[in-house]
Design a protein around this motif. Structure first.
Motif, PDB file in Angstrom:
ATOM      1  N   PRO A   4      23.386  76.572 -18.797  1.00 27.41           N
ATOM      2  CA  PRO A   4      22.399  78.152 -19.056  1.00 27.41           C
ATOM      3  C   PRO A   4      21.221  77.864 -18.931  1.00 27.41           C
ATOM      4  N   PRO A   5      20.349  78.883 -18.835  1.00 29.58           N
ATOM      5  CA  PRO A   5      18.791  77.665 -18.677  1.00 29.58           C
ATOM      6  C   PRO A   5      18.075  76.079 -19.636  1.00 29.58           C
ATOM      7  N   LEU A   6      17.434  75.787 -19.322  1.00 28.86           N
ATOM      8  CA  LEU A   6      17.134  74.772 -20.008  1.00 28.86           C
ATOM      9  C   LEU A   6      16.026  75.172 -21.234  1.00 28.86           C
ATOM     10  N   GLN A   9      11.696  72.867 -25.362  1.00 30.76           N
ATOM     11  CA  GLN A   9      11.824  72.543 -25.940  1.00 30.76           C
ATOM     12  C   GLN A   9      12.691  71.070 -25.267  1.00 30.76           C
ATOM     13  N   GLU A  10      14.353  71.386 -24.093  1.00 30.62           N
ATOM     14  CA  GLU A  10      14.440  70.805 -23.451  1.00 30.62           C
ATOM     15  C   GLU A  10      13.989  70.079 -22.037  1.00 30.62           C
ATOM     16  N   ILE A  11      13.153  71.556 -21.879  1.00 28.88           N
ATOM     17  CA  ILE A  11      12.091  70.942 -21.044  1.00 28.88           C
ATOM     18  C   ILE A  11      10.979  69.711 -20.946  1.00 28.88           C
ATOM     19  N   TYR A  12      10.558  70.087 -22.276  1.00 30.09           N
ATOM     20  CA  TYR A  12       9.319  68.514 -22.766  1.00 30.09           C
ATOM     21  C   TYR A  12      10.158  67.513 -23.270  1.00 30.09           C
ATOM     22  N   ASP A  13      11.145  67.778 -23.649  1.00 33.60           N
ATOM     23  CA  ASP A  13      12.283  66.066 -23.500  1.00 33.60           C
ATOM     24  C   ASP A  13      12.614  65.456 -22.555  1.00 33.60           C
ATOM     25  N   LEU A  49       2.493  72.792 -21.119  1.00 36.46           N
ATOM     26  CA  LEU A  49       4.140  72.534 -21.580  1.00 36.46           C
ATOM     27  C   LEU A  49       4.118  73.251 -23.471  1.00 36.46           C
ATOM     28  N   LEU A  50       3.114  72.003 -23.879  1.00 39.29           N
ATOM     29  CA  LEU A  50       3.616  71.873 -25.193  1.00 39.29           C
ATOM     30  C   LEU A  50       2.570  73.334 -25.997  1.00 39.29           C
ATOM     31  N   ALA A  51       0.921  73.657 -24.904  1.00 42.59           N
ATOM     32  CA  ALA A  51       0.212  74.249 -25.436  1.00 42.59           C
ATOM     33  C   ALA A  51       0.638  75.723 -25.636  1.00 42.59           C
ATOM     34  N   ASN A  52       2.128  76.010 -24.182  1.00 43.74           N
ATOM     35  CA  ASN A  52       2.258  77.176 -24.021  1.00 43.74           C
ATOM     36  C   ASN A  52       2.870  77.597 -24.812  1.00 43.74           C
ATOM     37  N   MET A  53       3.956  76.597 -25.827  1.00 49.50           N
ATOM     38  CA  MET A  53       4.768  77.244 -26.188  1.00 49.50           C
ATOM     39  C   MET A  53       4.376  77.071 -27.615  1.00 49.50           C
ATOM     40  N   ASP A  54       2.747  76.943 -27.523  1.00 47.43           N
ATOM     41  CA  ASP A  54       2.623  77.344 -29.387  1.00 47.43           C
ATOM     42  C   ASP A  54       1.411  78.553 -29.361  1.00 47.43           C
ATOM     43  N   ASP A  55       1.855  79.508 -27.656  1.00 44.28           N
ATOM     44  CA  ASP A  55       0.494  80.203 -27.749  1.00 44.28           C
ATOM     45  C   ASP A  55       1.764  81.881 -27.774  1.00 44.28           C
TER      46      ASP A  55
END
Length: 65
Positions: A4-6, A9-13, A49-55
């Motif tokens: 399955p696609p990541l 959070q998995e990409i961040y890690d 990525l972190l900034a966009n995860m919270d948008d």
């Protein structure tokens, strides 16, 4: 069977794991410069990525669409 696609959070890690590996020392100036540059780029990707995860405007947007 494909994986399955990541998740974000998995990409961040994964970016974090790669960043840790780039903290090694290079034997040559070129190697050292390459590692430092890669570490900086990974940090920028992780931050973006972190900034966009919270948008909230980006919630539910699927890049595969």
């Amino acid at each position: 069977m494909s994986k399955p696609p990541l998740t974000n959070q998995e990409i961040y890690d994964l970016l974090h794991e790669m960043q840790i590996k780039c903290r090694a020392r290079g034997e040559t100036t070129v190697g050292e410069t390459t590692l430092r540059t890669a570490n900086a780029a990974l940090f920028q990707l992780q931050t973006a990525l972190l900034a966009n995860m919270d948008d909230p405007e980006l919630k539910g947007i699927d890049a595969a669409d």
